[in-house]
Every structure is written in structure tokens, then in C-alpha cells.
Design an enzyme around this catalytic site. Structure first.
Site, PDB file in Angstrom:
ATOM      1  N   THR A  15       0.845  -1.548   0.198  1.00  0.00           N
ATOM      2  CA  THR A  15      -0.091   0.018  -0.242  1.00  0.00           C
ATOM      3  C   THR A  15       0.795   1.104   0.451  1.00  0.00           C
ATOM      4  OG1 THR A  15      -0.259  -0.699   2.504  1.00  0.00           O
ATOM      5  CG2 THR A  15      -2.047  -1.450   1.246  1.00  0.00           C
ATOM      6  N   ALA A  17       3.978   3.581  -0.906  1.00  0.00           N
ATOM      7  CA  ALA A  17       4.417   4.755  -3.019  1.00  0.00           C
ATOM      8  C   ALA A  17       5.158   3.283  -3.605  1.00  0.00           C
ATOM      9  CB  ALA A  17       5.259   6.004  -2.131  1.00  0.00           C
ATOM     10  N   VAL A  18       6.769   2.953  -2.426  1.00  0.00           N
ATOM     11  CA  VAL A  18       7.134   1.804  -3.445  1.00  0.00           C
ATOM     12  C   VAL A  18       6.347   0.692  -4.258  1.00  0.00           C
ATOM     13  CG1 VAL A  18       8.951   0.459  -3.012  1.00  0.00           C
ATOM     14  CG2 VAL A  18       9.054   2.279  -2.728  1.00  0.00           C
ATOM     15  N   ARG A  43      -2.920  -1.746  10.135  1.00  0.00           N
ATOM     16  CA  ARG A  43      -3.797  -1.029   9.364  1.00  0.00           C
ATOM     17  C   ARG A  43      -4.600  -0.457   7.821  1.00  0.00           C
ATOM     18  NH1 ARG A  43       1.062   1.643  11.055  1.00  0.00           N
ATOM     19  NH2 ARG A  43       1.739   1.212   9.460  1.00  0.00           N
ATOM     20  N   SER A  44      -3.563  -1.454   6.946  1.00  0.00           N
ATOM     21  CA  SER A  44      -4.713  -1.826   5.671  1.00  0.00           C
ATOM     22  C   SER A  44      -5.358  -2.979   5.375  1.00  0.00           C
ATOM     23  CB  SER A  44      -3.464  -1.081   5.077  1.00  0.00           C
ATOM     24  OG  SER A  44      -3.466   0.411   4.815  1.00  0.00           O
ATOM     25  N   ARG A 103      21.480  -4.267   3.137  1.00  0.00           N
ATOM     26  CA  ARG A 103      22.373  -4.080   2.182  1.00  0.00           C
ATOM     27  C   ARG A 103      24.062  -4.434   1.985  1.00  0.00           C
ATOM     28  NH1 ARG A 103      19.560   1.472   1.934  1.00  0.00           N
ATOM     29  NH2 ARG A 103      17.532   1.091   0.074  1.00  0.00           N
ATOM     30  N   CYS A 132      18.029   4.477  -3.408  1.00  0.00           N
ATOM     31  CA  CYS A 132      17.485   5.286  -4.805  1.00  0.00           C
ATOM     32  C   CYS A 132      18.986   5.655  -5.631  1.00  0.00           C
ATOM     33  CB  CYS A 132      16.363   5.704  -5.001  1.00  0.00           C
ATOM     34  SG  CYS A 132      15.785   6.559  -3.421  1.00  0.00           S
ATOM     35  N   LYS A 223      24.781   5.569   3.056  1.00  0.00           N
ATOM     36  CA  LYS A 223      24.770   4.345   2.399  1.00  0.00           C
ATOM     37  C   LYS A 223      25.306   4.762   0.924  1.00  0.00           C
ATOM     38  CE  LYS A 223      19.991   4.112   4.318  1.00  0.00           C
ATOM     39  NZ  LYS A 223      18.218   4.933   3.886  1.00  0.00           N
ATOM     40  N   ARG A 245      17.185  17.403  -0.160  1.00  0.00           N
ATOM     41  CA  ARG A 245      15.834  16.770   0.088  1.00  0.00           C
ATOM     42  C   ARG A 245      15.231  18.587  -0.599  1.00  0.00           C
ATOM     43  NH1 ARG A 245      13.772  12.075  -0.086  1.00  0.00           N
ATOM     44  NH2 ARG A 245      14.356  11.736   1.934  1.00  0.00           N
ATOM     45  N   HIS A 252      14.720  11.970  -8.602  1.00  0.00           N
ATOM     46  CA  HIS A 252      15.989  12.178  -8.050  1.00  0.00           C
ATOM     47  C   HIS A 252      16.858  12.552  -9.253  1.00  0.00           C
ATOM     48  CE1 HIS A 252      14.473  10.409  -4.564  1.00  0.00           C
ATOM     49  NE2 HIS A 252      15.492   9.699  -4.323  1.00  0.00           N
TER      50      HIS A 252
HETATM   51  P1  NAP Z   1       5.106   4.448   2.694  1.00  0.00           P
HETATM   52  O1  NAP Z   1       4.900   4.965   1.567  1.00  0.00           O
HETATM   53  O2  NAP Z   1       5.342   5.035   3.572  1.00  0.00           O
HETATM   54  O3  NAP Z   1       4.793   3.074   2.681  1.00  0.00           O
HETATM   55  C1  NAP Z   1       5.024   2.234   3.516  1.00  0.00           C
HETATM   56  C2  NAP Z   1       4.434   1.092   3.409  1.00  0.00           C
HETATM   57  O4  NAP Z   1       4.672  -0.407   4.443  1.00  0.00           O
HETATM   58  C3  NAP Z   1       2.895   0.841   3.609  1.00  0.00           C
HETATM   59  O5  NAP Z   1       2.606  -0.304   2.979  1.00  0.00           O
HETATM   60  C4  NAP Z   1       2.471   0.243   4.841  1.00  0.00           C
HETATM   61  O6  NAP Z   1       1.889  -0.227   4.966  1.00  0.00           O
HETATM   62  C5  NAP Z   1       4.193  -0.634   5.038  1.00  0.00           C
HETATM   63  N1  NAP Z   1       3.742  -0.663   6.637  1.00  0.00           N
HETATM   64  C6  NAP Z   1       4.015  -0.180   7.220  1.00  0.00           C
HETATM   65  N2  NAP Z   1       4.815  -0.410   8.387  1.00  0.00           N
HETATM   66  C7  NAP Z   1       4.144  -2.061   8.706  1.00  0.00           C
HETATM   67  C8  NAP Z   1       4.703  -3.184   9.320  1.00  0.00           C
HETATM   68  N3  NAP Z   1       4.863  -3.090  10.658  1.00  0.00           N
HETATM   69  N4  NAP Z   1       4.704  -4.143   8.564  1.00  0.00           N
HETATM   70  C9  NAP Z   1       4.071  -4.364   7.477  1.00  0.00           C
HETATM   71  N5  NAP Z   1       3.698  -3.345   6.782  1.00  0.00           N
HETATM   72  C10 NAP Z   1       4.558  -1.959   6.791  1.00  0.00           C
HETATM   73  O7  NAP Z   1       6.911   3.978   1.647  1.00  0.00           O
HETATM   74  P2  NAP Z   1       7.886   3.896   0.803  1.00  0.00           P
HETATM   75  O8  NAP Z   1       7.893   4.979   0.417  1.00  0.00           O
HETATM   76  O9  NAP Z   1       6.505   2.922   0.427  1.00  0.00           O
HETATM   77  O10 NAP Z   1       8.974   2.914   1.430  1.00  0.00           O
HETATM   78  C11 NAP Z   1       9.204   2.386   2.087  1.00  0.00           C
HETATM   79  C12 NAP Z   1      10.524   1.257   2.271  1.00  0.00           C
HETATM   80  O11 NAP Z   1      10.440   0.718   0.921  1.00  0.00           O
HETATM   81  C13 NAP Z   1      11.174   2.485   2.995  1.00  0.00           C
HETATM   82  O12 NAP Z   1      10.994   2.900   4.763  1.00  0.00           O
HETATM   83  C14 NAP Z   1      12.384   2.340   2.771  1.00  0.00           C
HETATM   84  O13 NAP Z   1      12.998   0.733   3.223  1.00  0.00           O
HETATM   85  C15 NAP Z   1      12.951   1.601   1.713  1.00  0.00           C
HETATM   86  N6  NAP Z   1      12.393   2.047  -0.128  1.00  0.00           N
HETATM   87  C16 NAP Z   1      13.610   1.748  -0.642  1.00  0.00           C
HETATM   88  C17 NAP Z   1      13.804   2.881  -1.245  1.00  0.00           C
HETATM   89  C18 NAP Z   1      15.189   2.746  -2.371  1.00  0.00           C
HETATM   90  O14 NAP Z   1      15.887   3.603  -2.247  1.00  0.00           O
HETATM   91  N7  NAP Z   1      15.401   1.496  -2.474  1.00  0.00           N
HETATM   92  C19 NAP Z   1      13.316   4.066  -1.857  1.00  0.00           C
HETATM   93  C20 NAP Z   1      11.587   4.426  -0.889  1.00  0.00           C
HETATM   94  C21 NAP Z   1      11.751   3.086   0.538  1.00  0.00           C
HETATM   95  P3  NAP Z   1       0.677   0.295   5.615  1.00  0.00           P
HETATM   96  O15 NAP Z   1      -0.437   0.168   4.282  1.00  0.00           O
HETATM   97  O16 NAP Z   1      -0.514  -0.676   6.361  1.00  0.00           O
HETATM   98  O17 NAP Z   1       0.484   1.592   6.480  1.00  0.00           O
HETATM   99  C1  3JM Z   2      14.822   5.017   1.658  1.00  0.00           C
HETATM  100  O1  3JM Z   2      13.574   1.629   7.697  1.00  0.00           O
HETATM  101  C2  3JM Z   2      13.143   2.459   7.368  1.00  0.00           C
HETATM  102  O2  3JM Z   2      13.032   3.460   8.795  1.00  0.00           O
HETATM  103  C3  3JM Z   2      13.222   3.113   5.990  1.00  0.00           C
HETATM  104  C4  3JM Z   2      14.113   4.134   5.759  1.00  0.00           C
HETATM  105  C5  3JM Z   2      14.038   4.524   4.532  1.00  0.00           C
HETATM  106  C6  3JM Z   2      15.089   3.456   3.677  1.00  0.00           C
HETATM  107  C7  3JM Z   2      15.480   3.004   4.534  1.00  0.00           C
HETATM  108  O3  3JM Z   2      16.883   2.912   4.706  1.00  0.00           O
HETATM  109  O4  3JM Z   2      15.509   1.797   4.147  1.00  0.00           O
HETATM  110  C8  3JM Z   2      13.659   4.987   3.561  1.00  0.00           C
HETATM  111  C9  3JM Z   2      14.032   5.453   2.830  1.00  0.00           C
HETATM  112  C10 3JM Z   2      15.594   3.745   2.089  1.00  0.00           C
HETATM  113  C11 3JM Z   2      16.453   3.632   2.051  1.00  0.00           C
HETATM  114  O5  3JM Z   2      16.416   3.379   1.005  1.00  0.00           O
HETATM  115  O6  3JM Z   2      17.737   3.633   1.714  1.00  0.00           O
END
Ligand code: NAP
Ligand code: 3JM
Length: 349
Positions: A15, A17-18, A43-44, A103, A132, A223, A245, A252
Site C-alpha cells: 500500500t 509509495a514503492v 492498518r491497511s 545491504r 535509490c 549509503k 531534499r 531524483h
Molecule cells: P510508505 O509510502 O510510507 O509505505 C510504507 C509501506 O510499509 C506501507 O505499505 C505500509 O503499510 C507498510 N508498513 C508499515 N509498517 C508495517 C508493518 N509493521 N508491517 C507491514 N507493513 C508495514 O513508504 P515507501 O516510500 O513505500 O517506502 C517503504 C520502504 O521502502 C522504506 O521504508 C524503505 O525502506 C524502502 N524504500 C527504498 C527505496 C530505495 O531507495 N530502494 C526508496 C524508497 C523506499 P500500511 O498501509 O499498513 O501502513
Molecule cells: C529509503 O526503516 C526505515 O525507517 C526506512 C528508511 C528508508 C530507507 C531505508 O533505510 O531502508 C526510507 C527511504 C530507504 C532506503 O532505501 O535506504
């Protein structure tokens, strides 16, 4: 069941952004899926999401939810990956993890298919998707490194708010509206939701992404530094990063300075090299004001490169501007590419 043949895939963070981009990418690539489990927090759970014309119900991510799963794509934050990725592996799944949790673990391959696809062969259950900002930079650098060798990289990033999740996008939009309407607002999410202070992102530039480390660099900067060396298998590569940011929703941008071992190549040669590099689109024609823009990269899988210039003082120094959709090549597309590599190399069973 979504299709007749393929793999049982779980999407953790479906649910977010990713996660939403993952769904779109799996659909567009027609990835072979026999069953798709959409997982999130409590929650979702119960929410309905469309995939290939069918309505799927989101479930809570629990250890038992991974029974029978062959491929688990994680993007729900580091703590969720730490708790649940081993549970998925225990039940026979291969995990592609989008968080920073694993990682730098020497047992875990860190993969950008254009650079080190073969590393997927060394997995022990978990494969990590890099940050990213790292991904788009290494796609741009690897062709130069292969041809000329590489000594040093200095990067400054101009990062979009969608990299910090759906809440950060909302915060930027709400703040922008409040400022234009002359209303009060209280920053609550950015720069880091878990840090002590929060700052305005609308109409601003914030030099903090993720938490500060003891050495004065942020975790996002570290990172980029550590992951680049690991992906390229080059520990002696000198890397410095400053991550900022901006109030851009998606895409980006990065100003990258690189020093190669073997200098002398002119800009035309570098352009030729990058024009045919995998995953790269060259957009570099200053006389016609052609250069990559974040607004043009949204929804596209490639890394866009332009503004290529030779350093004015060093014969082995080059500058460039590197732009990509942080949710696609920076996250969802790179993860699905890793999954496609697993299928191609017959590692996913
Ligand atoms: P986001 O929009 O805040 O979405 C967070 C997602 O994680 C939602 O689906 C949320 O579900 C779920 N979640 C939160 N807490 C959870 C839990 N305890 N158990 C199961 N699911 C849970 O964040 P996002 O931007 O998609 O990013 C998510 C993660 O992807 C980041 O925290 C980061 O680690 C990683 N990420 C990586 C990159 C990259 O550079 N490769 C970039 C962006 C993000 P709900 O709808 O239930 O809240
Ligand atoms: C991109 O665990 C967290 O709070 C997620 C923080 C986060 C990360 C991470 O460290 O995994 C937010 C957005 C990243 C990432 O890709 O490194």
C-alpha cells in the site's frame, strides 16, 4: 489466482509509495505470477487493490503469510524486513529487499542488474536492492569505470519527497497550499519522521536525508558511499556525497563529478559511451537546451544523463547531471529487474 502459470509472489508494503509502483511494474512487465499476496501492516489489512483487472485483498504481514511464497518483494521499512525477511526465507522464498536492513551484510548480494547481475547467483535467500540515489549513479558511472578505471566520485543530490513515502508527499502538498494561502502549518514528517526536529520542505532545500551519523555525514550519504563500493566491488574507490531534499514530487537529480584512472577522453567519446550504455538515455544538447529534467523522467525506467563536461583543471575529471524516477529505477523497477534476472538465470524455483 491471478494467472495460471508463474510464481507465488508476496509484496510487503503493497500500500506504500514503492509498493504501488511495484504493482504497476509487475503488471507492465507481465511478470509470471500464479498467486499474488499483498501484505501491509494491520492498518491497511482488508483494503482492496486492483491487479490485472482483479480485486485483491490486502493482508497483514505475518510469518505465516509467507507459507508457499516463492518470491517476496519487501518495501515496508528496515524493521519489517529484519523481522519478516528471515521468516519468508525459512519458508522457502527468495527475498528481494528494498530497505537498508541487509545491504551491507557480506552474505547478501547488493544488485543493480546493469552493473553486477551475476552477483544474484551468490544469494543465500536475501538479495538487497540498493538505495535509490546509489542505483541511478552507478548505472551512469559503470560504463566509464569499465573503460577508463575510476578513482574518485563526488556527488550532490537533489532528491524528491516521494523517496520518503506517501506521508512526505502529502506534507509537501499541504504545506505548499498553506503557504500560498497564508495559513499556519507545522512540519511533522520531513526531513526524517523519526528525528527530533522537523523542517519546512515546501519552497525549501533541506540538507538532511535520514539520520546523522557520528562522522557528520547522514545515513543516506553513507549509503551512497558504502553501497557504491560494494556494487562495483571496488573498496578503494573514493566517494563523497551530500544529499539534499527538494520540494519535487518524483525524480531524483544528481550532480556527479568523477575522476577516472585513464584520462584524456573528450566529451564526444564519453557521450558515445553513455549513449549505448544499458539502462541509460542520453539527453545532452546544450545548444538546444536539452538536458535531463526530473519532471520528464517520471514513469520511465531509464537513467537520464546530460550536461556532460570535462573538468577545466583535470584531464581525468568529468561532470554530469544524472536524473531518474526514484520510485522506478530507484526502487520498484530495479527490484523487478532482479526478479527477472532470477527467472532468467533459473534461480527462482
Ligand atoms: P510508505 O509510502 O510510507 O509505505 C510504507 C509501506 O510499509 C506501507 O505499505 C505500509 O503499510 C507498510 N508498513 C508499515 N509498517 C508495517 C508493518 N509493521 N508491517 C507491514 N507493513 C508495514 O513508504 P515507501 O516510500 O513505500 O517506502 C517503504 C520502504 O521502502 C522504506 O521504508 C524503505 O525502506 C524502502 N524504500 C527504498 C527505496 C530505495 O531507495 N530502494 C526508496 C524508497 C523506499 P500500511 O498501509 O499498513 O501502513
Ligand atoms: C529509503 O526503516 C526505515 O525507517 C526506512 C528508511 C528508508 C530507507 C531505508 O533505510 O531502508 C526510507 C527511504 C530507504 C532506503 O532505501 O535506504
Amino acid at each position: 489466482m491471478v494467472a495460471q502459470t508463474g510464481f507465488h509472489v508476496a509484496l510487503v508494503g503493497a500500500t506504500g509509495a514503492v509498493g504501488q509502483q511495484m504493482l504497476k511494474t509487475l503488471e507492465e512487465r507481465d511478470f509470471p505470477i500464479s498467486k499474488l499476496s499483498l501484505l501491509s501492516s494491520k492498518r491497511s489489512a482488508g483494503k482492496k487493490i486492483q491487479f490485472k483487472g482483479q480485486e485483491l485483498t490486502v493482508e497483514e504481514a505475518t510469518p505465516e503469510a509467507f507459507e508457499g511464497v516463492q518470491l517476496a518483494l519487501f518495501s515496508a521499512g528496515g524493521s519489517v524486513s529484519k523481522a519478516l525477511a528471515p521468516e519468508a526465507v525459512k519458508r522457502g522464498a527468495i527475498v528481494v529487499d528494498n530497505t537498508s536492513a541487509y545491504r551491507m551484510d557480506p552474505e547478501v548480494p547488493l544488485v543493480v542488474p546493469e552493473v553486477n547481475e551475476e552477483d544474484v547467483r551468490n544469494h543465500k535467500g536475501i538479495i538487497a536492492n540498493p538505495n535509490c540515489s546509489t542505483i541511478q549513479m552507478v548505472v551512469a558511472l559503470e560504463p566509464l569505470r569499465q573503460k577508463y578505471g575510476m578513482k574518485k566520485v563526488v556527488v550532490s543530490t537533489y532528491q524528491a519527497v516521494s523517496g520518503a513515502g506517501l506521508e512526505a508527499i502529502e506534507e509537501m502538498k499541504d504545506q505548499s497550499k498553506a503557504i500560498l494561502e497564508g495559513k499556519e502549518f507545522t512540519p511533522e514528517v520531513l526531513p526524517v519522521s523519526g528525528d527530533k526536529k522537523h523542517y519546512q520542505i515546501a519552497f525549501n532545500a533541506v540538507p538532511q536525508i535520514d539520520l546523522f551519523q557520528d562522522n557528520g555525514y547522514t545515513f543516506e550519504e553513507m549509503k551512497m558511499i558504502n553501497e557504491t563500493k560494494k556494487i562495483m566491488h571496488q573498496d578503494d574507490l573514493e566517494v563523497a556525497a551530500t544529499c539534499v531534499r527538494l520540494p519535487v514530487e518524483t525524480g531524483h537529480s544528481e550532480s556527479v563529478y568523477v575522476e577516472v584512472e585513464k584520462g584524456g577522453a573528450d566529451v564526444a567519446e564519453i557521450k558515445d559511451l553513455l549513449a549505448t550504455a544499458p539502462g541509460v538515455t542520453l539527453e545532452d544538447d546544450p545548444s538546444n537546451q536539452v538536458y535531463p529534467l526530473a519532471s520528464n523522467c517520471v514513469g520511465k525506467n531509464d537513467v537520464f544523463i546530460g550536461r556532460i563536461r570535462k573538468d577545466l583543471d583535470r584531464d581525468n575529471g568529468y561532470h554530469m547531471w544524472v536524473v531518474s524516477d526514484n520510485l522506478l529505477k530507484g526502487a520498484a523497477w530495479n527490484s523487478v529487474q532482479i526478479a527477472e534476472s532470477l527467472v532468467k538465470l533459473e534461480l527462482l524455483k
